[in-house]
Design a protein around this motif. Structure first.
Motif, PDB file in Angstrom:
ATOM      1  N   ARG A 104      36.188  51.589  48.176  1.00 21.03           N
ATOM      2  CA  ARG A 104      35.050  52.296  48.775  1.00 21.03           C
ATOM      3  C   ARG A 104      35.175  53.802  48.548  1.00 21.03           C
ATOM      4  NH1 ARG A 104      31.722  50.508  52.523  1.00 21.03           N
ATOM      5  NH2 ARG A 104      33.100  48.754  52.951  1.00 21.03           N
ATOM      6  N   ALA A 130      29.297  46.582  50.769  1.00 24.22           N
ATOM      7  CA  ALA A 130      28.453  47.775  50.806  1.00 24.22           C
ATOM      8  C   ALA A 130      27.817  47.952  52.184  1.00 24.22           C
ATOM      9  CB  ALA A 130      27.367  47.681  49.739  1.00 24.22           C
ATOM     10  N   PHE A 135      28.425  51.912  48.383  1.00 20.04           N
ATOM     11  CA  PHE A 135      29.848  51.585  48.373  1.00 20.04           C
ATOM     12  C   PHE A 135      30.620  52.630  47.572  1.00 20.04           C
ATOM     13  CE2 PHE A 135      33.680  49.596  46.647  1.00 20.04           C
ATOM     14  CZ  PHE A 135      34.268  49.103  47.803  1.00 20.04           C
TER      15      PHE A 135
END
Length: 259
Positions: A104, A130, A135
């Motif tokens: 991430r 996400a 993300f």
């Protein structure tokens, strides 16, 4: 009207150019298509031409921009890890062996925005993590799987999705491109890159393919190209790509824009 252009652009690395040429010479003989391979570089332009006799395309353009335009002939099989019969997947490659959700805020690299194996495969793996479609901090576009591998290897990006055949080719022909890269995930499997035509006689071509894949004189070039056979899939087999994309978008999707 004789269709007069053919291309095999998808895995035409310089290292296998001679094998691709040999495979096409055999194919064109069995297909009765006395046509030179077009290597002008813009395969999208070739796919748009009404006189396209034979080519290989990616499943994403086949189910999107060229839906109904490129006619399906058959799907080749590849003898490579991540491939099974007519299906293949992408390997998610990174420099660190960590779970996908730990990337991430990192940088993704895609080969181009309408690639099944480089773009949609990446989204399918990372979309479940996400938040509001976000993300990655950003996504780069490399212009090709080979360049995506190098971008991750050299630290310009953190993750990429590379199709199983390209990974096998890199292992065999350019192992240094994979140095320091690890597989952290695999995408869902989808039907592989189909052989297509615009106006050719599909039944005759299917018979020609059977002969070409059975031709022992072509065994060496097939092996250099990882080709192990082919299938004629049911007409809706490639809808798996659009189904996966739709389900992912319904669940929130994933943006791969530079932001």
């Amino acid at each position: 009207h004789l269709a007069m252009i053919a291309s095999l652009p998808m895995y035409d690395w310089p290292e296998v150019k001679d094998a691709t040429d040999a495979w096409w010479r055999g194919l064109s003989r069995h297909l009765r298509l006395p046509v030179e391979l077009d290597r002008t570089g813009d395969h999208f332009a070739a796919w748009r031409r009404a006189d396209l006799a034979f080519s290989q395309t990616c499943g994403y353009p086949f189910t999107h921009e060229f839906k109904g335009l490129l006619k399906y002939i058959a799907t080749p099989h590849y003898a490579a890890p991540g491939c099974k019969d007519a299906d293949y997947c992408s390997f998610i490659l990174a420099r660190y062996d960590q779970p996908p959700d730990s990337f991430r805020g990192g940088v993704a690299v895609v080969n181009n925005p309408d690639s099944m194996s480089g773009m949609l495969a990446l989204k399918l793996v990372f979309a479940p993590f996400a938040t509001d479609g976000r993300f990655f901090a950003r996504a780069m576009q490399s212009g090709g799987h080979v360049k995506s591998m190098l971008a991750v290897r050299d630290g310009l990006a953190d993750v990429c999705a590379i199709d199983a055949v390209c990974v096998a080719m890199a292992r065999r022909y350019r192992p240094d491109y994979l140095e320091g890269l690890v597989e952290i995930a695999r995408s869902p499997s989808v039907p592989g890159l189909p052989y297509v035509t615009r106006g050719g006689n599909i039944e005759a071509m299917r018979q020609g393919l059977v002969a070409a894949f059975a031709d022992s004189d072509l065994q060496q070039c097939r092996e250099q190209l990882f080709l192990s056979g082919h299938s004629v899939l049911r007409p809706n087999a490639y809808e798996r790509i659009t189904d996966l994309e739709r389900d992912m978008q319904k669940a929130g999707g994933l943006e791969l824009n530079d932001h």
